[in-house]
Design an enzyme around this catalytic site. Structure first.
Site, mmCIF file in Angstrom:
data_model
loop_
_atom_site.group_PDB
_atom_site.id
_atom_site.type_symbol
_atom_site.label_atom_id
_atom_site.label_comp_id
_atom_site.label_asym_id
_atom_site.label_seq_id
_atom_site.Cartn_x
_atom_site.Cartn_y
_atom_site.Cartn_z
ATOM 1 C CB ALA A 86 -4.826 13.190 6.348
ATOM 2 C CG ASP B 229 -1.054 4.626 4.372
ATOM 3 O OD1 ASP B 229 -1.932 4.999 2.931
ATOM 4 O OD2 ASP B 229 -2.077 5.222 5.112
ATOM 5 C CG HIS C 9 0.066 14.910 2.159
ATOM 6 N ND1 HIS C 9 -1.100 14.754 1.576
ATOM 7 C CD2 HIS C 9 -0.094 13.597 2.522
ATOM 8 C CE1 HIS C 9 -1.925 14.694 1.108
ATOM 9 N NE2 HIS C 9 -1.444 13.666 3.260
ATOM 10 N NE ARG D 37 0.943 11.998 -2.066
ATOM 11 C CZ ARG D 37 -0.461 11.025 -1.063
ATOM 12 N NH1 ARG D 37 -1.472 10.873 -1.814
ATOM 13 N NH2 ARG D 37 -0.524 11.284 0.342
ATOM 14 C CG HIS E 99 -9.683 4.129 3.492
ATOM 15 N ND1 HIS E 99 -8.771 5.120 3.457
ATOM 16 C CD2 HIS E 99 -10.659 5.163 4.342
ATOM 17 C CE1 HIS E 99 -9.155 5.951 4.262
ATOM 18 N NE2 HIS E 99 -10.084 5.600 5.056
ATOM 19 C CG HIS F 161 -0.828 6.902 -0.885
ATOM 20 N ND1 HIS F 161 -2.025 6.981 -2.029
ATOM 21 C CD2 HIS F 161 -0.837 6.372 0.134
ATOM 22 C CE1 HIS F 161 -2.699 6.562 -0.547
ATOM 23 N NE2 HIS F 161 -2.371 5.802 0.180
ATOM 24 C CG HIS G 49 -4.828 2.204 6.150
ATOM 25 N ND1 HIS G 49 -6.208 1.984 5.821
ATOM 26 C CD2 HIS G 49 -5.168 2.888 4.886
ATOM 27 C CE1 HIS G 49 -6.946 2.848 5.076
ATOM 28 N NE2 HIS G 49 -6.576 3.555 4.444
ATOM 29 C CE LYS H 15 -7.782 1.780 -1.032
ATOM 30 N NZ LYS H 15 -6.942 3.007 -0.591
ATOM 31 C CG HIS I 139 -1.896 1.265 1.211
ATOM 32 N ND1 HIS I 139 -2.960 1.102 1.493
ATOM 33 C CD2 HIS I 139 -1.634 2.205 0.859
ATOM 34 C CE1 HIS I 139 -3.521 2.163 1.623
ATOM 35 N NE2 HIS I 139 -3.186 2.898 1.451
HETATM 36 C C1 NCD Z 1 -2.998 8.850 2.481
HETATM 37 C C2 NCD Z 1 -2.947 9.934 0.990
HETATM 38 O O1 NCD Z 1 -2.794 10.907 1.374
HETATM 39 O O2 NCD Z 1 -3.162 10.138 0.045
HETATM 40 N N1 NCD Z 1 -3.577 9.753 3.955
HETATM 41 C C3 NCD Z 1 -3.405 8.726 4.881
HETATM 42 O O3 NCD Z 1 -4.217 9.918 6.009
HETATM 43 N N2 NCD Z 1 -3.366 7.762 4.826
HETATM 44 C C4 NCD Z 1 -4.540 8.118 1.565
HETATM 45 C C5 NCD Z 1 -5.350 7.574 2.292
HETATM 46 O O4 NCD Z 1 -4.251 6.139 2.332
HETATM 47 O O5 NCD Z 1 -6.338 6.791 2.866
HETATM 48 ZN ZN ZN Z 2 -2.384 5.376 1.361
HETATM 49 ZN ZN ZN Z 3 -7.232 5.139 2.711
#
Ligand code: NCD
Ligand code: ZN
Ligand code: ZN
Length: 333
Positions: free
Chosen positions: A256, A240, A244, A16, A134, A14, A168, A95, A12
């Site tokens: 988040a 996860d 950011h 970007r 999610h 991200h 997660h 997803k 899992h």
């Molecule tokens: C994730 C994100 O920033 O893309 N943020 C998070 O707090 N986990 C999105 C997600 O996995 O829910």
């Molecule tokens: Zn995530």
């Molecule tokens: Zn998530």
């Protein structure tokens, strides 16, 4: 003291896009063999062209590293079997996000009417495409995941051949659901094995530990640790890691997500060693995923961690990692 891992996977992640992709992708591809790549870009990945284009951009960002991006689509109840058949070879999973529940999830699902979701979920089941979810309702923030367990169970019962991954997980309630349905599985993050809500908001607010789902109670963390440390066959590592920019985290209206890619394996080694379960780390970070996702091929890669201190950089580009500036016990050789 050192430990060698074969083909670690992050189920899992991200990555970007654009500049952020270029900053963060190498931090996963240098240590992991592959990762499930989340589709919550702006706009989300919903077409074959977008998916292939994104995979190519990831390929350029990682350079020569041996690393497979396992691509996902952002779930839409309008995906037909024909469409899924046409994209199946490029795709590892789909997803599903409840609408508006987390970063870039506005186009997600509202209401979980099985009949409305049936055509797409049945096609996924027939084509053996796993469904990642999610799982949070829009209830009270601490109860959202526990409230979603009944939705997981409804879907697991309605589509018994569909591989469902509870993404997660953060609660004892989700851990307990794992053993009730053969087709329910879960990813567990690094940060949810380490922190509780106390670490986020018990003292001065810690924006870099704020994520969805929010970290829960000590007994929830205990339940997660138990199944992770024993490498329960239905759980696997999914960081996860969700970068950011610093200005979006250290802000009024903090985004988040916790950024953990560059520290994940080092901290996992320390945690498993501390609990005298280091022999289970291989299953948690690789073997279990291979058994749960039957549709992945995993590139060979060997990573050795040694007990030698590693000072976590304050920033990678404009992203602040978890444990920035702190000293970890393990480093990557
Ligand atoms: C994730 C994100 O920033 O893309 N943020 C998070 O707090 N986990 C999105 C997600 O996995 O829910
Ligand atoms: Zn995530
Ligand atoms: Zn998530």
């Amino acid at each position: 003291m050192s430990i060698t891992l074969n083909s670690p996977l992050d189920m899992h992640l991200h990555l970007r896009d654009e500049a952020m992709l270029k900053t963060v992708a190498p931090l996963s591809s240098e240590t992991f063999s592959g990762a499930i790549i989340m589709p919550n870009l702006v706009p989300p990945v919903t077409t074959k062209e977008q998916l292939i284009g994104y995979k190519e951009r990831i390929g350029s960002a990682i350079g020569d590293d041996v690393f497979t991006p396992y691509m996902t689509l952002f779930f839409k109840p309008t995906y037909t079997k024909e469409f899924l058949e046409s994209i199946k070879d490029e795709l590892t999973a789909i997803k599903l996000y409840p609408a508006g529940i987390t970063t870039n999830s506005e186009g997600g699902v509202s209401g979980f009417d099985v009949e409305e979701l049936r055509p797409t979920l049945e096609a996924m089941s027939e084509l053996e495409i796993p469904l990642c979810i999610h799982g949070e309702t829009n209830g009270f923030v601490m109860d959202r995941e526990a409230e979603f367990v009944s939705i997981y169970e409804k879907l697991a019962a309605a589509f018994p051949k569909l591989t469902i991954i509870m993404e997660h997980i953060t609660t004892k309630a989700s851990v307990e659901a794992l053993d009730r349905f053969e087709n329910l599985h879960a990813t567990i993050t690094l940060h949810h094995l380490l922190i509780t809500l106390d670490d986020v908001a018990g003292g001065m607010l810690q924006p870099h530990l704020f994520c969805k789902p929010i970290a829960k109670r000590p007994e929830d963390r205990e339940a997660l640790r138990k199944v992770a440390l024993e490498a329960h066959p239905k759980v696997m590592f999914g960081s996860d890691s969700a970068p950011h920019p610093q200005h979006a985290k250290e802000a009024c209206g903090c985004a988040a997500g916790v950024f953990t890619s560059p520290i994940a394996l080092q901290v996992l080694a320390e945690l498993f060693e501390e609990h005298s379960t280091i022999e289970n780390l291989q299953a948690f970070v690789s073997d279990n995923a291979k058994n749960i996702y039957k549709n992945i091929t995993i590139p060979e890669k060997t990573i050795t961690l040694e007990k030698k201190s590693f000072v976590v950089p304050e920033k990678y580009g404009n992203v602040v990692p978890m444990y920035a500036g702190e000293t970890l016990a393990y480093s990557i050789v």
